[in-house]
Design a protein around this motif. Structure first.
Motif, PDB file in Angstrom:
ATOM      1  N   LYS A  23      13.306  17.546  -7.090  1.00  0.00           N
ATOM      2  CA  LYS A  23      12.932  19.118  -7.323  1.00  0.00           C
ATOM      3  C   LYS A  23      12.071  19.149  -8.453  1.00  0.00           C
ATOM      4  CE  LYS A  23      16.672  19.743 -10.762  1.00  0.00           C
ATOM      5  NZ  LYS A  23      17.978  20.431 -11.041  1.00  0.00           N
ATOM      6  N   TYR A  24      11.703  18.222  -9.171  1.00  0.00           N
ATOM      7  CA  TYR A  24      10.776  18.145 -10.195  1.00  0.00           C
ATOM      8  C   TYR A  24       9.226  17.679  -9.797  1.00  0.00           C
ATOM      9  CZ  TYR A  24      14.625  18.158 -13.275  1.00  0.00           C
ATOM     10  OH  TYR A  24      16.006  18.446 -13.937  1.00  0.00           O
ATOM     11  N   TYR A  25       8.975  17.517  -8.435  1.00  0.00           N
ATOM     12  CA  TYR A  25       7.872  17.061  -7.860  1.00  0.00           C
ATOM     13  C   TYR A  25       7.114  17.730  -6.749  1.00  0.00           C
ATOM     14  CZ  TYR A  25       9.265  13.237 -11.078  1.00  0.00           C
ATOM     15  OH  TYR A  25       9.963  12.606 -12.127  1.00  0.00           O
ATOM     16  N   ILE A 612       8.439  24.485 -15.429  1.00  0.00           N
ATOM     17  CA  ILE A 612      10.007  24.320 -15.361  1.00  0.00           C
ATOM     18  C   ILE A 612      10.548  24.557 -16.688  1.00  0.00           C
ATOM     19  CG2 ILE A 612      11.749  23.079 -14.453  1.00  0.00           C
ATOM     20  CD1 ILE A 612       9.835  21.359 -12.843  1.00  0.00           C
ATOM     21  N   LYS A 613      11.475  25.525 -16.800  1.00  0.00           N
ATOM     22  CA  LYS A 613      12.164  25.875 -17.999  1.00  0.00           C
ATOM     23  C   LYS A 613      12.698  24.535 -18.587  1.00  0.00           C
ATOM     24  CE  LYS A 613      15.586  28.688 -20.086  1.00  0.00           C
ATOM     25  NZ  LYS A 613      14.830  28.773 -21.383  1.00  0.00           N
ATOM     26  N   ASP A 614      12.403  24.101 -19.990  1.00  0.00           N
ATOM     27  CA  ASP A 614      13.190  23.031 -20.489  1.00  0.00           C
ATOM     28  C   ASP A 614      12.573  21.727 -20.117  1.00  0.00           C
ATOM     29  OD1 ASP A 614      14.432  24.573 -22.434  1.00  0.00           O
ATOM     30  OD2 ASP A 614      16.347  24.736 -21.370  1.00  0.00           O
ATOM     31  N   SER A 616       9.004  21.492 -18.400  1.00  0.00           N
ATOM     32  CA  SER A 616       7.598  21.413 -18.201  1.00  0.00           C
ATOM     33  C   SER A 616       6.847  22.530 -18.715  1.00  0.00           C
ATOM     34  CB  SER A 616       7.090  20.774 -16.874  1.00  0.00           C
ATOM     35  OG  SER A 616       7.475  21.964 -16.071  1.00  0.00           O
ATOM     36  N   ASP A 617       7.759  23.432 -19.476  1.00  0.00           N
ATOM     37  CA  ASP A 617       7.030  24.708 -19.990  1.00  0.00           C
ATOM     38  C   ASP A 617       6.034  24.498 -21.059  1.00  0.00           C
ATOM     39  OD1 ASP A 617       9.251  23.772 -21.698  1.00  0.00           O
ATOM     40  OD2 ASP A 617      10.368  25.406 -21.546  1.00  0.00           O
ATOM     41  N   ASN A 618       5.749  23.184 -21.429  1.00  0.00           N
ATOM     42  CA  ASN A 618       4.495  23.121 -22.410  1.00  0.00           C
ATOM     43  C   ASN A 618       3.541  22.446 -21.800  1.00  0.00           C
ATOM     44  OD1 ASN A 618       5.346  23.843 -25.240  1.00  0.00           O
ATOM     45  ND2 ASN A 618       6.985  22.297 -25.217  1.00  0.00           N
ATOM     46  N   ILE A 619       3.515  22.346 -20.339  1.00  0.00           N
ATOM     47  CA  ILE A 619       2.437  21.759 -19.774  1.00  0.00           C
ATOM     48  C   ILE A 619       1.732  22.988 -18.802  1.00  0.00           C
ATOM     49  CG2 ILE A 619       1.704  20.181 -18.052  1.00  0.00           C
ATOM     50  CD1 ILE A 619       4.413  18.511 -18.518  1.00  0.00           C
ATOM     51  N   ASN A 620       0.412  22.955 -18.879  1.00  0.00           N
ATOM     52  CA  ASN A 620      -0.339  23.910 -18.169  1.00  0.00           C
ATOM     53  C   ASN A 620      -1.413  22.915 -17.410  1.00  0.00           C
ATOM     54  OD1 ASN A 620       0.484  26.456 -19.112  1.00  0.00           O
ATOM     55  ND2 ASN A 620      -0.709  25.746 -21.287  1.00  0.00           N
TER      56      ASN A 620
END
Length: 724
Positions: A23-25, A612-614, A616-620
């Protein structure tokens, strides 16, 4: 469950998260289709000049051809071999094929509707009349019928299909006519195939006096597709028969080389044999037909090509829109991008010519040479904004003629058909230099060109090697060894792009010139690794795949994580063509959770799922698709204010990190590092050609906000270069 604090919020510890969870990819193939959809958007965008829109139509189609020849064919082979291994996003090969079909079909429909209903009328309104045969008047038909008899008819070979004539082999990417003919005496119907010859132009222009008139003057261009001239002269090919109907079709075949290197005693000969197989192609993987093709013809083609309905792509209108590139050759500059002339970098201006020796006095002409410039300070060049010819080509040419140069070593992955670089290397060998060239014979779809140059180089005494078994050599390296007084000095060029003057006008790439001792020593070790039996494990400055690059990148990311955990400001900016590697992505997720701010500029495939909350929410993630193909790779790490920045040949993909020889160099000059950071900043601010990746895998195009001007990074970089 263990918990920790981040910015006052409670979150799960990294140890509790399974980063293997699909689900993360994002799926690699669907991500690529999203990239090609962004290419198509350039063809749909009315802000794009008219002929450039045709160019992007052609690129979209050409990209799809290669996608089917390599990626789809590979998935089909896995299905046939009953491979059940899941991609890391949890999809089987069969499920991926189904996903591709579902995603791609609407794109193909959109492309052809746009071409037929929007672009063709616009072309007509601008004096470019791509007509159907039925639109021609009697004079125009007479001219084309005569042209057919004289120029086309002698080239064509109609092939009957009956019990004594088996279904003919249909070559890869060929355009064909499926023809039904009837014997008027027996009323028996026959099936035949007519290949539209590739040796003739796809579009047949009419002479000025027969062009459509625009306000009393001949239009800019008037003509018809080649296949229509053939279709309306089929009686000449089947005399005595009644032509019942005809329908265009086009097939795509598996074209990936199936080479067992371990069993190839002579790699060059083995690849030549595989290329002969590719010319005719492997198994069919796609059938493109016109949507009005009747069921009988359709089923006949599927049966004889051993394809299923899932392999059929219906098209309304012309097949093979990759041929639209033809119209870029028309002298209609007002419908193209404004011409761009690469500038000569300021420090490389006013150099004397590479072979500037007065033949009468044998004295070198006045002026500095390129080696003097590099000794003073590292030089960074940015193509196509800055001239490839005036920098890279001149550097190698200088080395070829400089009497103090002892040796030149180069890696060639792709180069042009009339390569001035190869010509300079030949001149260097003839001038008595020791010349070693690593020619990568396995550069996909450039193998034949590379074989040609390998033989040319060998014929003049250049030492040519073909790389390592199991590894492609993708690094972009030149090393020049020069005697200076009592010392030996090494000059290097480390680039992000191929040594190809033609693509250097179309692709954005960086190149670093330096004579730093440690870089020279590292390149010496790499070339020994490529040409001999060296198994170097450590490098002084370079990140080298498959030796230390993966570990070094992971270490750089982990350093940002530790800095963020210790209260510092973790920051990563990375620009590349593709992000696929599971280990790199999961480590970026960990960095994001630790508070590291990450901006990624990924032109094509991106399997990382941002937002994705908690997780990859710091990734743009953004993608820039514009006039030039974004090809450069830049990697920036904040390092608590002691910033480090790198450029080189590798993307973050398993093939680059594990199965290729790649080289990434640190930028050790502070001014150059600032220049690269400025480039990254300009790209991150793009609101004209930038698209933002969403967590579901879709992209949203950035638009200028209210009171915010349009900012195209490529236009800004051209303007900056022009002021140098």
């Amino acid at each position: 469950m263990a918990k920790s604090k981040k910015n006052g919020e409670t979150i799960e510890n990294v140890e509790s998260i399974n980063f293997q969870d699909p689900k993360y990819y994002l799926n690699r193939e669907l991500s690529w289709l999203e990239f090609n959809n962004r290419v198509l958007h350039e063809a749909l965008d009315p802000r794009t000049p008219l002929l450039e829109r045709l160019k992007f139509m052609a690129i979209f189609s050409s990209n799809l051809d290669e996608f089917f020849m390599v990626r789809v064919s590979g998935l089909k082979q896995q299905v046939e071999a009953k491979v059940s291994k899941l991609a890391f996003n949890g999809r089987t090969p069969q499920e991926q094929l189904e996903d591709i079909s579902k995603s791609l079909r609407p794109q193909v429909i959109k492309q052809h509707q746009q071409f037929e209903k929007v672009l063709l009328p616009q072309l007509i309104s601008h004096g470019i009349h791509l007509l159907s045969y039925i639109d021609l008047d009697s004079e125009q038909r007479t001219y084309l019928d005569k042209y057919f008899k004289e120029q086309i008819f002698p080239v064509i070979t109609p092939l009957a299909v009956d019990p004594s004539h088996p279904f003919p082999y249909i070559s890869n990417l060929s355009l064909n006519l499926a023809v039904l003919v009837k014997n008027p005496e027996t009323e028996e119907e026959f099936f035949a195939r007519v290949k539209v010859p590739k040796v003739l132009p796809r579009f047949l222009p009419l002479p000025p006096e027969l062009r459509v008139q625009d306000r009393g003057e001949p239009s800019a261009w008037t003509g018809i597709p080649l296949e229509q001239a053939i279709a309306h002269n089929l009686e000449s090919l089947f005399p005595g028969m009644n032509i019942q109907e005809y329908h265009s079709f086009r097939i795509t075949r598996d074209a990936d080389l199936g080479l067992e290197e371990d069993e190839a005693d002579d790699l060059l000969l083995a690849i030549e044999q595989e290329l002969r197989k590719r010319r005719v192609g492997g198994n069919p993987v796609r059938l493109e037909i016109q949507s009005n093709t009747p069921p009988g013809v359709r089923s006949r083609l599927l049966q004889d090509l051993d394809l299923s309905e899932n392999d059929v792509y219906e098209v309304d209108g012309l097949l093979g829109l990759r041929d639209m590139m033809y119209f870029m050759s028309l002298p209609l500059e007002q419908y193209k991008d404004r011409p761009w002339q690469s500038v000569v970098p300021p420090r490389l201006q006013r150099l004397r010519e590479p072979n500037a020796v007065n033949p009468q006095t044998l004295e070198v002409e006045e002026g500095r040479d390129i080696f003097t410039v590099i000794r003073e300070k590292d030089v960074l060049v940015h193509h196509p904004y800055q001239s490839f010819t005036a920098s890279v080509v001149k550097f190698i040419t200088y080395a070829a003629y400089d009497p103090d140069v002892l040796a030149i070593k180069v890696t060639l992955y792709r180069t042009s058909g009339d390569s001035p670089i190869v010509n300079a290397l030949i001149a260097a060998a003839e001038n008595g230099k020791q010349v070693s060239v690593l020619v990568e014979l396995k550069a996909r779809f450039d193998e034949e060109n590379n074989i040609y140059w390998a033989r040319r180089l060998e014929s003049v005494g250049v030492h040519v090697v073909y790389g390592l078994v199991g590894l492609k050599t993708h690094s972009k390296l030149v090393m020049v060894v020069r005697r200076e007084k009592e010392h030996i000095k090494r000059y290097v060029h480390i680039g992000t792009g191929n040594y190809n003057p033609k693509t250097a006008r179309l692709y954005t790439d960086f190149g670093l010139f330096s004579c730093r001792e440690e870089l020279g020593a590292d390149l010496t070790d790499i070339f020994n690794y490529l040409t001999g039996y060296s198994r170097q494990k450590e490098y002084r400055q370079l990140l080298v795949a498959p030796v230390n690059m993966r570990d070094r990148f992971l270490s750089l990311i982990n350093r940002e994580i530790e800095n963020a955990k210790n209260g510092g400001s973790g920051r990563i900016v990375a620009k590349m063509n593709a992000l696929v590697d599971l280990q790199i992505i999961s480590t970026l997720y960990i960095a994001s959770r630790a508070g590291v701010k990450i901006d990624l500029i990924i032109r094509g495939i991106c399997c990382l799922r941002p937002g994705i909350k908690d997780i990859s929410d710091n990734i743009n993630v953004i993608s820039i698709v514009g006039r030039f193909l974004e090809h450069s790779r830049i990697f920036y790490f904040h390092n608590n204010g002691k910033e480090e920045i790198f450029i080189g040949s590798a993307d973050w993909m398993p093939r680059n990190l594990d199965r290729r020889v790649e080289a990434i160099t640190p930028i050790l000059d502070a001014d150059i590092a600032k220049d690269l950071q400025e480039v990254l900043g300009i790209m991150l601010a793009d609101n004209r050609h930038a698209w933002e990746l969403q967590s579901d895998g879709s992209y949203i195009q950035r638009r200028p906000g209210e009171n915010c001007p349009e900012a195209s990074s490529q236009q800004m970089l051209m303007a900056m270069a022009a002021k140098l």
